[in-house]
Write an enzyme that holds these catalytic residues in place. Structure first.
Site, PDB file in Angstrom:
ATOM      1  CG  HIS A   1     -18.937  30.714  40.519  1.00 64.04           C
ATOM      2  ND1 HIS A   1     -17.929  30.637  39.597  1.00 64.04           N
ATOM      3  CD2 HIS A   1     -18.397  31.310  41.620  1.00 64.04           C
ATOM      4  CE1 HIS A   1     -16.824  31.160  40.109  1.00 64.04           C
ATOM      5  NE2 HIS A   1     -17.081  31.570  41.337  1.00 64.04           N
TER       6      HIS A   1
ATOM      7  CD  GLU B   1     -18.151  35.495  43.205  1.00 60.21           C
ATOM      8  OE1 GLU B   1     -17.394  35.371  44.176  1.00 60.21           O
ATOM      9  OE2 GLU B   1     -18.385  34.570  42.402  1.00 60.21           O
TER      10      GLU B   1
HETATM   11  P1  PGA Z   1     -11.482  34.300  44.496  1.00 62.04           P
HETATM   12  O1  PGA Z   1     -12.846  33.555  44.049  1.00 62.04           O
HETATM   13  O2  PGA Z   1     -11.696  34.835  45.886  1.00 62.04           O
HETATM   14  O3  PGA Z   1     -10.440  33.217  44.451  1.00 62.04           O
HETATM   15  O4  PGA Z   1     -11.243  35.398  43.512  1.00 62.04           O
HETATM   16  C1  PGA Z   1     -14.097  34.078  44.383  1.00 62.04           C
HETATM   17  C2  PGA Z   1     -15.189  33.227  43.770  1.00 62.04           C
HETATM   18  O5  PGA Z   1     -15.041  32.762  42.625  1.00 62.04           O
HETATM   19  O6  PGA Z   1     -16.244  32.998  44.411  1.00 62.04           O
END
Ligand code: PGA
Length: 259
Positions: free
Chosen positions: A95, A167
């Site tokens: 992450h 992401e």
């Molecule tokens: P968010 O976070 O939906 O609050 O943007 C997603 C994540 O970090 O997995």
């Protein structure tokens, strides 16, 4: 045929009261859901409580990180053996919070991927570019390097029954999601990149989108052919919103599969 996966990443949010109430509400709302795999990843401290609260439900337990070591003098860490023991299945690694705050390298994250596979757990490998990398056209290059760290050490077969979460860092927690077209282009590229090594593996791998997924943008994101679900942060902390996002995946993917 890929079965979508929508997973809630609770991050550093929770209390015994919140775990109890949120899981109770989710169970009520998702009682009859089918056509979408669902998981939640509470903080490590609440995994045991969450596992118990999820007993008999279709919601799987996930976790937010793992250490590369299985046991020993590593103060404050959580091992893959422990996650397996507690009944967690989907484990987030790489992450951007970890890449940024703990300076984790692609190679180090590949080691986490390996240790999860060794325990039969499912890695949810987060990848994605920063705002600057995006604006300078480096998105594919960054994602390629992040995936290659795993591909080069473990081979394409490691992606069997594994999950990739694209992401873009600029979209996480900002309220500024990638557009469905933008995300689809990257997801398609990721699948193409894996297919160069093994087309069957590329075809089955779940590629989630993450970054400001909400009740308003989920349906359109899921309508894209290479977006197989979502890793949801903020919106996963509200049972109503999370359930709406899951139902959007069910509806969108049914249409795609039947067409
Ligand atoms: P968010 O976070 O939906 O609050 O943007 C997603 C994540 O970090 O997995």
């Amino acid at each position: 045929m890929r079965h979508p996966l929508v997973m809630g990443n609770w991050k550093l949010n929770g209390s015994t009261k919140m775990v109890k109430e949120l899981i109770r509400n989710l169970r009520n709302k998702l009682n009859s859901v089918s056509g979408c795999n669902v998981a939640i990843a509470p903080p490590a401290l609440y995994l045991a409580q969450a596992k118990q609260a999820l007993t008999g439900s279709k919601i799987a337990l996930g976790a937010q990180d793992v250490d590369v070591n299985l046991s020993g003098a590593f103060t404050g860490y959580t091992s893959a053996e422990m996650l397996k023991d507690i009944g967690a299945k989907y484990i987030i690694i790489g992450h951007s919070d970890h890449r940024t705050y703990h300076k984790e390298s692609d190679e180090f994250i590949a080691k986490k991927f390996a240790v999860l596979k060794s325990q039969g757990l499912t890695p949810v490998l987060c990848i994605g570019e920063s705002k600057e990398e995006n604006s300078t056209g480096k998105t594919k290059q960054v994602c390629t390097h992040q995936i290659d760290a795993v591909l080069n050490t473990l081979g394409a077969s490691a992606f069997e029954n594994s999950v990739i979460a694209y992401e873009p860092i600029w979209a996480i927690g900002t309220g500024k999601s990638a557009t469905p077209t933008q995300a689809q282009a990257v997801h398609k590229y990721i699948r193409y990149h894996l297919a160069k090594q093994d087309s069957a593996i590329a075809e089955q791998v779940i590629i989630q989108y993450g970054g400001s997924v909400t009740t308003s943008n989920a349906a359109e994101l899921f309508s894209q052919p290479d977006i197989d679900g979502a890793l949801v942060g903020g919106a996963s902390l509200k049972a109503d919103d999370f359930a709406t996002i899951i139902n959007a995946a069910v509806t969108a993917k049914k249409t795609v599969y039947l067409s």
